[in-house]
Design an enzyme around this catalytic site. Structure first.
Site, short mmCIF file in Angstrom:
data_model
loop_
_atom_site.label_atom_id
_atom_site.label_comp_id
_atom_site.label_asym_id
_atom_site.label_seq_id
_atom_site.Cartn_x
_atom_site.Cartn_y
_atom_site.Cartn_z
N ASN A 98 62.68 6.07 -42.73
CA ASN A 98 61.94 7.19 -43.31
C ASN A 98 62.68 8.50 -43.05
O ASN A 98 62.14 9.44 -42.45
CB ASN A 98 60.52 7.24 -42.74
CG ASN A 98 59.54 7.92 -43.68
OD1 ASN A 98 59.94 8.48 -44.70
ND2 ASN A 98 58.26 7.89 -43.34
N HIS B 134 50.37 10.93 -40.56
CA HIS B 134 50.20 9.56 -41.04
C HIS B 134 48.74 9.24 -41.35
O HIS B 134 48.47 8.45 -42.25
CB HIS B 134 50.75 8.56 -40.02
CG HIS B 134 52.21 8.29 -40.17
ND1 HIS B 134 53.17 9.02 -39.51
CD2 HIS B 134 52.88 7.38 -40.93
CE1 HIS B 134 54.37 8.57 -39.83
NE2 HIS B 134 54.23 7.58 -40.69
#
Length: 509
Positions: A343, A374
């Site tokens: 990521n 998140h």
């Protein structure tokens, strides 16, 4: 079950969902991404900057993005407009001194409210695609741009780091530019995040020339070159997508992370088998991310976005907005190397808006921000809290131990093998709560492992010195220097250095 969930988007593809037994929102997501891929090719060929205006490119990219969002998420896609509209108003009216702080708080707060409502009101525990996923990417773009505008308008050049100086934005974007950056069809569903200046350069058609100037020492007009074609890279990335999807659909059926907390499995399986099983289960989980992120990367490349200079042989690089390096992930020999290649654009965002700017304990602050971004599942917080200890312990061990293995290539190889195994186990151990989501099953897993890695990390941090005793040059010898040079070269190649020659003739698009 996930397949029973009522989709908030279009139901036109319901028959395909029934045949494949895949939730309708996930089918919508994949089909829309494939549509975006073909649209990106058309966008590059028929709306090329040499054939149409910047205004048209912005309008088309934005409208297509909104259409895909509506198809996938229905009227929940209005959240993208509301979030972007509120933060744009803040940029205009809050004042250049504080608008980046307000944008950060509002964008992250709005995202958190949407995540809370989705998780605790609608569908706790379901992995189906949801509207908060794209909002996570938009939140990154909103906050990144707010800091870049603040750096460009309210700070002096000498107050900025080199990276902040290169990304600084000197004027407030128009409303169209702002929505185009946040909601274009190439990145609306799965990103990745990119810098505002890179996106505008792509829309205006100057990205290739800027990268060409960088790689040739600003000799922009010295060599006449055709614009490089992304065709080979797009085909390669689509092949990676196909293999990743195949691996995920086959292997993941037989190796479930949830099985690691099964009572019979815990009581009857030897420890070393549990470790191997956990590694394979996590290995089987990652390809779904490889598929989604690599497909998103291919879409951007197909549109002509992502050129990042050239390799030494003149081959164009298309990794400007790449989100992962699979080989570097699977062969990572440290916790940091794994995170740096996983990521990637999110890691850069965390670094730019938090780590580089936080005055107190930036490592802990960065992990906390990552957890908040998140979502609100408790497992995320358990994972990132564990990640703090893992990172600190790994850094301490490296500083105290690594130099003893640099005396020869053989010793360095032994060190790499040991640290690879330790890194993979540590990553699997850390990420289990991220997959299990809830507190009870996560703690059950850690209890089955007797919290061994948590305890080991604490012992390492407490016992080993932060600044180890340095080893003399004589002890390291010439072979250590050779190994060090090889590592520097590898790191340089891995991080897509653009200081290479780009003078070979390339195929025209």
């Amino acid at each position: 079950m996930a397949s029973a969930k009522t989709s908030t988007g279009s139901t036109l593809l319901q028959p395909l969902s029934d045949i494949t037994n895949i939730p309708i929102d996930q089918v919508n997501f994949v089909v829309c991404q494939l549509f975006a891929l073909f649209t990106a090719i058309w966008f590059r060929l028929y709306l090329h900057p040499s054939k149409t205006s910047t205004f048209v490119r912005h309008v088309v990219a934005t409208l297509l993005g909104f259409y895909l969002a509506l198809f996938c998420f229905g009227w929940y896609a209005l959240h993208f407009v509301i979030q972007s509209g509120i933060t744009y108003s803040i940029i205009l009216f809050a004042g250049e001194e504080n608008m980046h702080k307000y944008c950060f708080i509002v964008a992250l707060g709005y995202l958190s409210l949407c995540q809370i409502s989705r998780v605790y009101i609608f569908d706790y525990g379901l992995y189906s695609a949801d509207f908060s996923g794209p909002m996570m990417i938009i939140t990154q773009k909103i906050t990144s741009l707010a800091f870049e505008i603040h750096d460009g308008i309210s700070k002096k050049e000498e107050q900025l780091t080199p990276s902040q100086r290169s990304l600084a934005v000197r004027r407030v974007p128009s409303l169209l530019e702002y929505f185009s950056y946040n909601c274009n069809f190439m990145g609306i569903l799965a990103g990745p995040t990119c810098s505002y200046k890179d996106y505008i350069a792509f829309i205006e058609g100057s990205s290739f020339h800027l990268k060409h100037a960088e790689t040739n020492g600003n000799e922009n007009g010295k060599y006449k070159q055709a614009e490089p074609s992304p065709k080979a890279d797009v085909i390669h990335k689509l092949s990676v997508c196909a293999v990743s999807l195949l691996v995920y659909l086959t292997v993941s059926k037989y190796f479930s992370v949830e099985h690691t907390i099964d009572d019979h499995f815990i009581s009857s399986t030897p420890c070393y088998i549990q470790v191997i099983y956990l590694y394979i289960a996590m290995l089987a989980t990652r390809p779904k991310y490889y598929f989604a992120w690599t497909l998103a990367d291919a879409i951007n490349n197909a549109a002509g976005f992502g050129f990042n200079g050239c390799k030494k042989d003149g081959t164009p690089r298309w990794d400007l907005v790449s989100n992962l390096r699979i080989a570097d992930i699977e062969l990572a020999t440290s916790f940091k190397l794994f995170l740096d290649n996983w990521n990637i654009q999110t890691s850069l965002w965390l670094k730019r808006v938090c780590y580089e700017r936080c005055p107190y304990n930036p490592t802990a602050a960065t992990f906390l921000l990552s957890a908040i971004w998140h979502g609100v599942y408790p497992g995320y917080y358990l994972t990132f809290l564990t990640g703090i200890f893992m990172t600190m312990a790994a850094r301490t061990i490296r500083n105290n131990v690594r130099h003893y293995f640099l005396g020869s290539t053989t010793h360095k190889l032994i060190y790499d093998i040991l640290t690879w195994a330790a890194t993979q186990i540590a990553i699997c151990y850390t990420v289990v709560p991220f997959v299990l989501l809830s507190v009870a099953p996560s703690l059950k897993f850690y209890r089955s492992w007797y919290f061994c890695l948590h305890i080991a990390c604490l012992l390492v941090i407490v016992v080993l010195p932060v600044k180890p005793k340095q080893v003399s040059r004589k002890d390291l010898g010439n072979s250590q220097q050779a190994v060090h040079l090889q590592e520097q070269q590898a790191v340089s190649n891995s991080h897509a250095s653009t200081n290479n020659n780009c003078n070979q003739k390339r195929r025209e698009t």
